[in-house]
Design a protein around this motif. Structure first.
Motif, PDB file in Angstrom:
ATOM      1  N   HIS A   1      -4.341  -0.745   5.378  1.00  0.00           N
ATOM      2  CA  HIS A   1      -3.193  -0.713   4.476  1.00  0.00           C
ATOM      3  C   HIS A   1      -1.994  -1.487   5.021  1.00  0.00           C
ATOM      4  N   GLN A   2      -1.972  -1.754   6.313  1.00  0.00           N
ATOM      5  CA  GLN A   2      -0.903  -2.578   6.891  1.00  0.00           C
ATOM      6  C   GLN A   2      -1.040  -4.037   6.460  1.00  0.00           C
TER       7      GLN A   2
ATOM      8  N   HIS B   1      -8.081   1.928  -2.518  1.00  0.00           N
ATOM      9  CA  HIS B   1      -8.975   2.900  -1.877  1.00  0.00           C
ATOM     10  C   HIS B   1     -10.413   2.498  -2.181  1.00  0.00           C
TER      11      HIS B   1
ATOM     12  N   LYS C   1      -1.604   1.038  -3.805  1.00  0.00           N
ATOM     13  CA  LYS C   1      -2.608   1.253  -2.774  1.00  0.00           C
ATOM     14  C   LYS C   1      -3.995   0.898  -3.296  1.00  0.00           C
TER      15      LYS C   1
ATOM     16  N   THR D   1      -2.284  -5.566  -2.002  1.00  0.00           N
ATOM     17  CA  THR D   1      -2.554  -4.976  -3.322  1.00  0.00           C
ATOM     18  C   THR D   1      -2.580  -6.053  -4.407  1.00  0.00           C
TER      19      THR D   1
ATOM     20  N   CYS E   1      -3.031  -5.003   3.637  1.00  0.00           N
ATOM     21  CA  CYS E   1      -3.333  -5.090   2.204  1.00  0.00           C
ATOM     22  C   CYS E   1      -2.122  -5.525   1.392  1.00  0.00           C
TER      23      CYS E   1
ATOM     24  N   VAL F   1     -10.108  -0.154   4.096  1.00  0.00           N
ATOM     25  CA  VAL F   1      -8.923  -0.963   3.824  1.00  0.00           C
ATOM     26  C   VAL F   1      -7.882  -0.728   4.916  1.00  0.00           C
TER      27      VAL F   1
END
Length: 86
Positions: A65-66, A32, A30, A70, A68, A63
């Motif tokens: 997250h769907q 952040h 993840k 990483t 991203c 961000v």
């Protein structure tokens, strides 16, 4: 394929013998953005190949997250180190 800078992720190095080295890369799961440090400069947003970083209501980076990947491109470009990968 997106290549991320190796130094962004913890790397475990095991020396097996004189000719063999084993590398284990612990990839972040993840991303952040610490709003206490973020200045809203946009460096992370510009570096994101997936378009996962956007401006939140407070004018600071957020961000998605769907989206991203990483990949880690956002972290080293942040001048105040507000991008945290874990």
């Amino acid at each position: 394929l997106i290549k991320a800078p190796l130094l962004l992720f913890p790397v475990k190095i095991d020396i097996i013998d004189d000719y063999t080295v084993e590398l284990t890369i612990n990839h972040a799961e993840k991303v952040h953005i610490n709003h206490e440090d973020c200045e809203g400069c946009g460096a992370c947003k510009a570096a994101c190949p997936a378009g996962a970083i956007y401006w939140g209501q407070d004018g600071l980076a957020e961000v998605d997250h769907q989206k991203c990947l990483t990949c880690g491109y956002c972290s080293p470009v942040c001048p105040v180190r507000a991008v945290i990968m874990y």
